[in-house]
Structure formats: structure tokens, C-alpha cells
Design an enzyme around this catalytic site. Structure first.
Site: not given
Length: 465
Positions: A80, A82, A162
Site C-alpha cells: 500500500d 501512504d 518510528d
């Protein structure tokens, strides 16, 4: 007055410490031109490009970010894409009619193109401790972020992500990649490195510990020492994560094609226990029990199926992983209660699944299938008459047979191996051959029901009606 001055000083000092940490963690921004990276627009989803172009056209900054950029740089096909932008979620919704806003903890925009969803997030900022920040960002007593909707700049956003390898930004405007945290170097060297203070970041979201292990296994990378060190100490923080979220994470960990390697690292970093406490109690020092062997084998088999683009079912994975704890529980209940083994087995299924669902919210549709696979194990040896054919008609027969084969393999049990071989041949045989196989069975015939004899009535006494 003194209290207000003290609070002001604490706020200034904490901000200076935060800025100092950020300065250490943030190298000078590097812009990587098109000729020095492998990302091409032809490898990016057309719908993701539409979102990027429309945001840019409306005057907003917009970048491809996260795992999509990372995978493209590694020559992999992303699952996917983002997008991150300086447009707020409401501004994104005004640009796209096919958009809906989701999330309370992190407010996101989902732009929907049929089955494909492009996730659009606004640049995250730092909590400066102001009153407005307190209403849009909340932490629990253990440091976990409960809500985080403070918006900021791309530089702040890079610090809030992160891992360094997930903090690379691709611009469709000039085809460059922006690197604010040394992510490109870590990607080239195969290092999983957390951005910022590892303990603080793990306390903000303990699931980051699982993500570190998952990325290390998936990408064949190593976790940097400072990122790895706090994990065993903080593993119990996962007990504070909602079971529904941990269930979703468990599937990403064990059913994404690198389950066996991930399992080994989960055990190494003491992360397996918060996910599967029932199983962890049966671990041995040498790691060679039947339960540990079946877990290793079912994960290897699952990895092979995924590599061959075959379907996998979490219900079968759970049936195999919990099989030996189930057997011990059933034996214990039978001995302590005096119940028949079949009844004790049914109670043990309830106990094992109830405990599993306390840490992982396994949906009922999966626990029902897991029960079916378990119950069929007790019926596999009873093949006389029409039983074998009826058993094969069960929707979960094939999964039950696969578990039988796994058990025979890991236990090295001759009787189980013969039974599994018989079922393999029976499935592959034509009906006349199947009938012959049933006739040749050496098993004892199925016990017949005894007819209940009518009770003898007592002789009537004279004078009674």
C-alpha cells in the site's frame, strides 16, 4: 506565584532537553536526487499519484512516505501507499469527495478508490505543553500516547515516525527523496533504528517493539543495539494494548511470509509471552518439545504457502499452536473431575480459547473453525463403516488432516504416521478402492449399542388395582 514560576522553568528546561535530543537525533537534511535512487512513478499506484498531484495543485505539500518508499528503494513491491501532507484532515476531505476521516487516537483521511485506500496523514508536531496541546494530545500514566492530533512541519513529522527507514519522503514535484534522520544510510546498511529515545518511544506505543522485530525478520535486517536493549525489559507493556489490536499485529507477525524467523525473534526478546501466555508456559529450555516443534513446523509451512501465493487460515495456525496445551489441559480435567475424556476435551477447548482471547481478541469465526479442527482429531481414528466418508464431507476435514500429518511428523509416532498415511491414500483412492481399504482395517469393530431391556414389573398383590 512560586508554583507558576517553577512550572514555567520546568517547561523551558524540558523543551530545551527535548530540542537537544532532537538535534542529536536529527542529522542535516539530505535531498537525494532522482538519479541517485531507484523510485520510479511507474511503480507507484496511480491512485496515490492522483492524491499527491491534487494536493500539490491545491497548494499543499505532499509526499509519499513510510513503508511504500522503503520498499520501492529496496526494489520490492509495496502492498500500500501512504501520503503525508501539511493539509489538515478537514482540508483533505474538502479536496476529495471519496474521502472519509477515521481514527480518534490519530486522525487520518482515507481516500477511497474502489478496493484501494490511500491513507493521508497530516504532518505530526511535538507536544509543547500548551493548553491547546493538552486537548489534542493525551498520555497515560505509563507514558503511552492515548491521543495525538498535534500538527506540525515535515521536519517535526520526520522525528515523530518510528524507525529511520520509515522516515523517507518522496516528492512527486521534483522526484527527490528527503531524508531527515539518516534513514537512507540505515536502509543501505540493513539496520532497524528507532528515532529518538528508545524507551520513551516504546512507552508511547509498545507495539513498536513488535514492529521492530517484524521489520527485522521481513527485511532481513538487524536491530541496532540501542533499539534492541530496552525491549526485554519493557515487553510487559504489551499487556496494556487492547487485545483486538494485538490480534491484528499477531497476524502481521506470523502470517506475512516470515513467521518462523519472527517467532524466533519474539522469543529472543521476550515478546511472545504477552501475545501467547498459554503457550509460553510450556516452553522448554532446549526448545525441543512436541509443542515447540509443531509451532516451528506450522510456521515454516505457512511461510512456504505464502511464498507460493497459497491461502492461509489463522484458525489452522492457532489449532496447531495450541494443540499440546489443549491435550495437557484435557488430561488434567479428566483426572481431576473423573469426566469422560471426550467431555474433558470439550471443557479444555473452552479454557484454552478463553485464555487465548484474553490476550488476543481472536474472532468467534476463527475460534469456531479451530474447535472444528480439534474435534475432528478425536474422530480420525474411527473409520469403520461409513464414518470415513462422512468425515471427509466435513468442511474442515482437509485442515484436520493437515494437523494430523503435522502431529505425526513432530511426534515421530508410528501409530499416528500409519493413520496419516492411511488417510492420505484413502483420499486419493477411487470409491471401490476406498471400500476395500475399509474392509481391510484391523481396528476393532465399532461397539454396538446395547438394547435396554424392559424392566420387570413387580407382581401385583391381590386387591390392588
Amino acid at each position: 506565584m512560586f508554583t507558576r514560576v517553577a512550572n514555567f522553568c520546568r517547561k523551558v528546561l524540558s523543551r530545551e532537553e527535548s530540542e537537544a535530543e532532537q538535534a542529536v537525533a536529527r542529522p542535516h537534511m539530505t535531498i537525494i536526487p532522482r538519479e541517485q535512487h531507484a523510485i520510479s512513478r511507474k511503480d507507484i499506484s496511480e491512485n496515490a499519484l492522483k492524491v499527491l498531484y491534487r494536493l500539490n495543485k491545491a497548494g499543499y505539500e505532499a509526499y509519499l512516505v513510510g513503508g511504500g518508499v522503503r520498499d520501492l528503494l529496496l526494489g520490492k513491491k509495496p502492498k500500500d501507499f501512504d501520503v503525508t501532507t501539511n493539509a489538515t484532515p478537514d482540508q483533505v476531505r474538502k479536496l476529495f469527495r471519496n474521502c472519509r476521516l477515521v481514527g480518534r487516537r490519530f486522525r487520518l483521511a482515507h481516500v477511497m478508490f474502489g478496493p484501494e485506500i490511500i491513507e493521508v496523514a497530516t504532518f505530526r508536531g511535538h507536544n509543547e505543553g500548551s493548553e491547546s496541546d493538552r486537548t489534542t494530545s493525551q498520555r497515560g500514566q505509563n507514558g503511552m500516547l492515548l491521543r495525538d492530533n498535534i500538527f506540525g512541519s515535515i521536519e517535526e513529522d520526520a522525528q515523530r515516525r518510528d524507525f529511520t527507514i520509515n522516515s523517507l519522503y518522496y516528492s512527486v514535484a521534483d522526484f527527490t527523496v528527503r531524508d531527515y534522520v539518516g534513514g537512507m544510510q540505515d536502509l543501505q546498511e540493513g539496520v532497524i533504528r528507532l528515532i529518538g529515545n528508545p524507551e520513551t518511544r516504546y512507552r508511547e506505543d509498545p507495539v513498536r517493539m513488535l514492529r521492530a522485530v517484524r521489520f527485522a525478520a521481513k527485511l532481513n535486517m538487524r536491530i541496532s543495539p540501542e533499539t534492541a536493549e530496552p525491549i526485554p525489559r519493557l515487553a510487559t507493556l504489551l499487556n496494556d494494548i487492547p487485545p483486538a489490536r494485538l490480534f491484528e499485529e499477531s497476524l502481521k507477525l506470523l502470517q506475512a511470509g516470515n513467521g518462523f524467523e519472527t517467532y524466533q525473534q519474539l522469543r529472543e526478546y521476550h515478546l511472545f509471552q504477552p501475545l501467547f501466555p498459554t503457550i509460553t508456559r510450556y516452553f522448554t529450555e532446549n526448545g525441543d518439545s512436541a509443542m515447540e516443534r509443531i509451532i516451528a513446523q506450522v510456521l515454516k509451512n505457512t511461510d512456504n504457502r505464502i511464498r507460493n501465493e497459497m491461502r492461509v487460515n489463522p484458525a489452522f495456525l492457532f489449532a496447531a499452536m495450541f494443540w499440546y496445551p489443549l491435550l495437557e489441559m484435557a488430561q488434567k480435567i479428566a483426572q481431576e473431575s473423573g469426566l469422560a475424556y471426550y467431555d474433558a476435551f470439550a471443557l479444555a477447548m473452552n479454557d484454552v480459547l478463553d485464555e487465548a482471547c484474553r490476550s488476543l481478541a481472536i474472532p468467534k469465526r476463527l475460534t469456531t473453525l479451530t474447535r472444528d479442527i480439534w474435534q475432528l482429531q478425536l474422530r480420525m481414528s474411527r473409520r469403520q463403516g461409513k464414518r470415513a466418508w462422512k468425515l471427509m464431507e466435513h468442511p474442515k476435514f482437509r485442515a484436520a488432516f493437515d494437523l494430523l500429518e503435522l502431529r505425526a511428523q513432530v511426534e515421530n509416532n508410528t501409530e499416528l504416521q500409519r493413520l496419516a498415511q492411511w488417510w492420505a491414500e484413502f483420499q486419493a483412492s477411487a470409491p471401490p478402492e476406498q471400500k476395500g481399504m475399509l474392509n481391510e482395517l484391523d481396528d476393532d469393530p465399532a461397539p454396538r449399542r446395547r438394547r435396554s431391556r424392559p424392566r420387570k414389573r413387580a407382581p401385583r398383590r391381590e386387591g390392588t388395582v
